[in-house]
Write an enzyme that holds these catalytic residues in place. Structure first.
Site, PDB file in Angstrom:
ATOM      1  NE  ARG A   1     -18.348  76.652  50.158  1.00 50.31           N
ATOM      2  CZ  ARG A   1     -17.978  75.432  49.787  1.00 50.31           C
ATOM      3  NH1 ARG A   1     -16.827  75.246  49.217  1.00 50.31           N
ATOM      4  NH2 ARG A   1     -18.756  74.394  50.004  1.00 50.31           N
TER       5      ARG A   1
ATOM      6  CB  CYS B   1     -23.379  78.506  52.878  1.00 52.25           C
ATOM      7  SG  CYS B   1     -25.073  78.963  52.586  1.00 52.25           S
TER       8      CYS B   1
ATOM      9  CE  LYS C   1     -20.751  82.089  31.295  1.00 56.80           C
ATOM     10  NZ  LYS C   1     -20.162  80.808  31.639  1.00 56.80           N
TER      11      LYS C   1
ATOM     12  CG  ASN D   1     -22.720  74.613  52.755  1.00 58.42           C
ATOM     13  OD1 ASN D   1     -23.652  75.058  52.083  1.00 58.42           O
ATOM     14  ND2 ASN D   1     -21.704  73.971  52.221  1.00 58.42           N
ATOM     15  N   GLY D   2     -25.867  73.771  53.490  1.00 59.91           N
ATOM     16  CA  GLY D   2     -26.658  72.626  53.044  1.00 59.91           C
ATOM     17  C   GLY D   2     -28.134  72.910  53.247  1.00 59.91           C
TER      18      GLY D   2
ATOM     19  CE  LYS E   1     -15.880  79.883  39.595  1.00 60.41           C
ATOM     20  NZ  LYS E   1     -16.244  80.174  38.198  1.00 60.41           N
TER      21      LYS E   1
ATOM     22  CD  GLU F   1     -23.179  82.635  35.104  1.00 59.18           C
ATOM     23  OE1 GLU F   1     -22.680  82.537  33.954  1.00 59.18           O
ATOM     24  OE2 GLU F   1     -22.819  81.928  36.042  1.00 59.18           O
TER      25      GLU F   1
ATOM     26  CD1 TRP G   1     -26.128  81.994  46.394  1.00 62.35           C
ATOM     27  CD2 TRP G   1     -27.393  80.235  46.933  1.00 62.35           C
ATOM     28  NE1 TRP G   1     -26.972  81.746  45.344  1.00 62.35           N
ATOM     29  CE2 TRP G   1     -27.763  80.668  45.641  1.00 62.35           C
ATOM     30  CE3 TRP G   1     -28.064  79.143  47.471  1.00 62.35           C
ATOM     31  CZ2 TRP G   1     -28.755  80.063  44.888  1.00 62.35           C
ATOM     32  CZ3 TRP G   1     -29.064  78.537  46.726  1.00 62.35           C
ATOM     33  CH2 TRP G   1     -29.395  78.984  45.444  1.00 62.35           C
TER      34      TRP G   1
ATOM     35  CD  GLU H   1     -20.973  78.622  28.685  1.00 62.41           C
ATOM     36  OE1 GLU H   1     -21.889  77.931  29.141  1.00 62.41           O
ATOM     37  OE2 GLU H   1     -20.182  79.241  29.427  1.00 62.41           O
TER      38      GLU H   1
ATOM     39  CG  HIS I   1     -40.081  73.343  14.243  1.00 63.59           C
ATOM     40  ND1 HIS I   1     -40.931  72.692  13.366  1.00 63.59           N
ATOM     41  CD2 HIS I   1     -38.852  73.302  13.675  1.00 63.59           C
ATOM     42  CE1 HIS I   1     -40.237  72.257  12.333  1.00 63.59           C
ATOM     43  NE2 HIS I   1     -38.982  72.617  12.490  1.00 63.59           N
TER      44      HIS I   1
HETATM   45  O1  M6R Z   1     -18.305  73.706  39.670  1.00 65.16           O
HETATM   46  P1  M6R Z   1     -19.141  73.188  38.534  1.00 65.16           P
HETATM   47  O2  M6R Z   1     -18.399  73.167  37.257  1.00 65.16           O
HETATM   48  O3  M6R Z   1     -19.732  71.837  38.836  1.00 65.16           O
HETATM   49  O4  M6R Z   1     -20.320  74.215  38.406  1.00 65.16           O
HETATM   50  C1  M6R Z   1     -21.384  73.984  37.533  1.00 65.16           C
HETATM   51  C2  M6R Z   1     -22.217  75.231  37.312  1.00 65.16           C
HETATM   52  O5  M6R Z   1     -22.760  75.657  38.525  1.00 65.16           O
HETATM   53  C3  M6R Z   1     -21.397  76.376  36.707  1.00 65.16           C
HETATM   54  O6  M6R Z   1     -20.784  75.999  35.529  1.00 65.16           O
HETATM   55  C4  M6R Z   1     -22.309  77.600  36.445  1.00 65.16           C
HETATM   56  O7  M6R Z   1     -23.240  77.292  35.468  1.00 65.16           O
HETATM   57  C5  M6R Z   1     -21.430  78.807  36.054  1.00 65.16           C
HETATM   58  N1  M6R Z   1     -21.648  79.887  36.959  1.00 65.16           N
HETATM   59  C6  M6R Z   1     -21.701  79.315  34.698  1.00 65.16           C
HETATM   60  O8  M6R Z   1     -20.919  80.425  34.375  1.00 65.16           O
END
Ligand code: M6R
Length: 601
Positions: A27, A2, A482, A100-101, A596, A485, A74, A478, A501
């Site tokens: 945000r 947010c 990606k 926010n929070g 983000k 996501e 958000w 990773e 396993h």
């Molecule tokens: O701002 P940060 O690096 O602390 O954020 C951590 C994660 O929220 C961030 O890396 C998230 O996993 C990404 N969207 C992945 O692409």
């Protein structure tokens, strides 16, 4: 998550707020809204959806006024809907709040307020705040006092901004474990949850500390502590990071940011490893950490994956035991920390709630803290004893790409920084490999057409499995993150040796397995795992510098020094996710349900 903004001055607030919300949209982008002091009332415009929709609404139904607050959401409590979007108001609509929070005791507060005759229209935790302020305001008609009393009843983390129709040009703002800054202008002042969103408006600001309340008017700003005592705040003056103007010919920020990686890495490696002898790690000196007995590297999501690769590299070159941990686990698991512990917190935004809380916990227990972040002046920088800036430049796409490889580079630089005190030979090979790295990534990116073609095989898959061994297993993690996501395909990753396993039970002729294999010593083992899944009907796409005859397609990335392959292999996986998302018609830069900056736990 947010974003909050505010403006009070002599210009029309709506346009300024919408511009501020655009900069804060990273945000959260479920809904957006503004409240404007309009004569003796408060006018609200809000909607489910993006800031651009709010902008059209405000064009069709303009609202005049020179003081207002704005919010981009958000969703945490209650679905993304116009009703749940901020600002929220008291019953008479005279008090408006953006937040926010998370208010952790909102259920108790709701029932307290219901007993007093208050009615709720939304499912949010936020809605208790305007009602509580109303409740206290009716007792005293003291705006500051009412906000202060209301805030003292709240548990959780919050940044809030409040408008009250009895005080048309005044915004009350409170920060508690959630950042909020007051931008200081000429006969006008601003509020923002992100310092950089003030770029182009002012470079002077007050950064609110936990529990502080700011009363902001066009004429000035007064800051109070939680007891209502005036606080003498220091004005911060700073150059602000301007965002990447646009995605240019790339069409999407994600693609642009993937292609910025060779440049970012070249800068980082040449500045830190080759400019000085010995290597420097920001402001840190070897003496600061020479007694370290244990290192924790913490982070969330992609940053956690960087931590895991860091573990391999630091253990291999600096011969120190490292634990990589997810911040949200670390903070609640009573980790063994003392004054010989070093905690490296990785966070692109510098505002991730779990990482900040974990840093504070480790600091209380005596550990030294290094923040590795892309955001100067972030909360992480303020908590840490030392900071290393990743200098990846603004990353706009929600899916992290260049920030990840810049985090990796930071940890490699740290490993070299430590290792230079204990060894030379192996290190020279690593340094030379790092020097070549930008070229190797450029060569990987030149495989884009082949990767785009491979993405066609993934586009209709419901499940994907990623496998790898050693550091490749982290790259697989990773790559899978990606993929899920931005494409919403279910993608899971496993160390290749773990398949038999349990997970191999899932493999059938509908399965597609992405195998990452960059380590010559382990390639034969991974090839055996590939054969095992093919024998059960799966198709395999391999990311490797080596031949893998059984795979239906091998993306042949350049052969590098084994230690730096996490950079090249991940670049291929980033492009694979990007092209699969495009083929599926997904919103690449703003995937559903994400934001983000994750400022709630
Ligand atoms: O701002 P940060 O690096 O602390 O954020 C951590 C994660 O929220 C961030 O890396 C998230 O996993 C990404 N969207 C992945 O692409």
């Amino acid at each position: 998550m947010c974003g909050i903004c505010g403006y009070t001055g002599s210009r029309q607030a709506a346009d300024i707020l919408i511009d501020g919300l655009k900069k804060l949209e990273y945000r959260g982008y479920d809904s957006a809204g503004i409240a404007i002091s309009h004569g003796t009332s408060v006018a609200i415009r809000k909607n489910c959806g993006r800031v651009s929709v709010l902008k059209s609404i405000c064009r069709e139904s303009p609202v005049e006024g020179a003081c207002g607050i704005g919010h981009t959401r958000w969703a945490t409590h209650g679905e993304a809907s116009t009703l749940n979007s901020h600002p929220h108001t008291n019953l008479s609509g005279t008090i408006a709040v953006v937040h926010n929070g998370i208010i952790e005791n909102h259920t108790e507060l709701r029932s307290f307020l219901c007993d007093k005759g208050y009615r709720f229209v939304s499912q949010t935790d936020t809605e208790v705040i305007p009602h509580l302020i109303d409740y206290y305001y009716r007792e005293s008609f003291d705006y500051l006092g009412a906000v202060r009393c209301a805030v003292s009843d709240l548990k959780g983390s919050f940044a809030i901004a409040v408008l009250c129709s009895d005080y048309p040009g005044k915004i009350m703002a409170v920060s508690y474990h959630s950042p909020l800054v007051v931008g200081i202008g000429e006969s006008e002042n601003y509020l923002s949850s992100d310092i950089n969103a003030l770029s182009g408006k002012t470079d002077k600001m007050y950064i609110l500390d936990d529990g502080e309340i700011a009363a902001v008017t066009a004429e000035g700003v007064s800051v109070y502590d939680k007891n209502g005592n005036a606080v003498d705040k220091e004005i911060h003056q700073t150059d602000l990071q301007t965002e990447n103007a646009d995605s240019g010919a790339y069409g999407h920020y994600m693609l642009k940011e993937i292609y910025q990686q060779p440049h970012v890495l070249r800068q980082m490696i040449s500045t830190h490893i080759f400019a000085d002898k010995p290597t420097l790690f920001g402001e840190l000196e070897y003496g600061d950490i020479k007694d370290t007995e244990r290192i924790f590297i913490i982070g969330c999501g992609t940053a956690y994956h960087a931590a895991c690769v860091g573990k391999y590299i630091i253990e291999k070159y600096a011969k120190l035991a490292v634990e990589a941990d997810v911040s949200s686990e670390f903070r609640y698991r009573n980790p063994l920390i003392d004054d010989k512990t070093l905690v490296i917190a990785i966070t692109q935004s510098g505002e991730t709630a779990d990482t900040l809380a974990a840093m504070k916990l480790a600091k209380e227990k005596g550990a030294k803290i290094i923040a590795v972040t892309n955001t100067p002046r972030s909360s992480a920088v303020r908590i840490a004893d030392f900071t290393f800036l990743t200098s990846a430049g603004a990353e706009i796409s929600v899916a992290s790409t260049k920030a990840y490889t810049a985090q990796l580079a930071s940890l490699y630089i740290f490993a070299v920084f430590l290792a230079e005190h204990i060894q030379k030979e192996e290190l020279t090979l690593l340094k030379n490999a790092l020097l070549r790295l930008p070229k190797d990534i450029t060569a990987t990116l030149s495989l884009e057409e082949k990767i785009k073609d491979a993405a066609k095989s993934l586009v209709n898959c419901e499940h994907l499995y990623y496998i790898g061994r050693g550091a490749d297993s982290v790259t697989a993690d990773e790559g899978a993150l990606k993929m899920k996501e931005i494409t919403y395909i279910h993608a899971e990753s496993y160390p290749a040796g773990e398949l038999k396993h349990g997970p191999i039970a899932l493999i059938d002729e509908k399965s597609l397995v992405v195998a990452v294999s960059t380590d010559k010593k382990l390639h034969g083992k991974t090839v055996s795992n590939i054969s095992e899944v093919i024998a059960r009907g799966a198709k395999v796409l391999c990311i490797s510098p080596f031949d893998t005859p059984d795979a239906f397609c091998t993306i042949k990335i350049p052969q590098t020094h084994g230690a730096v392959s996490p950079f090249t292999a991940v670049a291929a996986l980033q492009l694979l996710a990007y092209h699969t998302a495009l083929l599926r018609g997904c919103d690449v830069d703003k995937p559903r349900n994400l934001a983000k900056s994750v400022t709630v736990e």
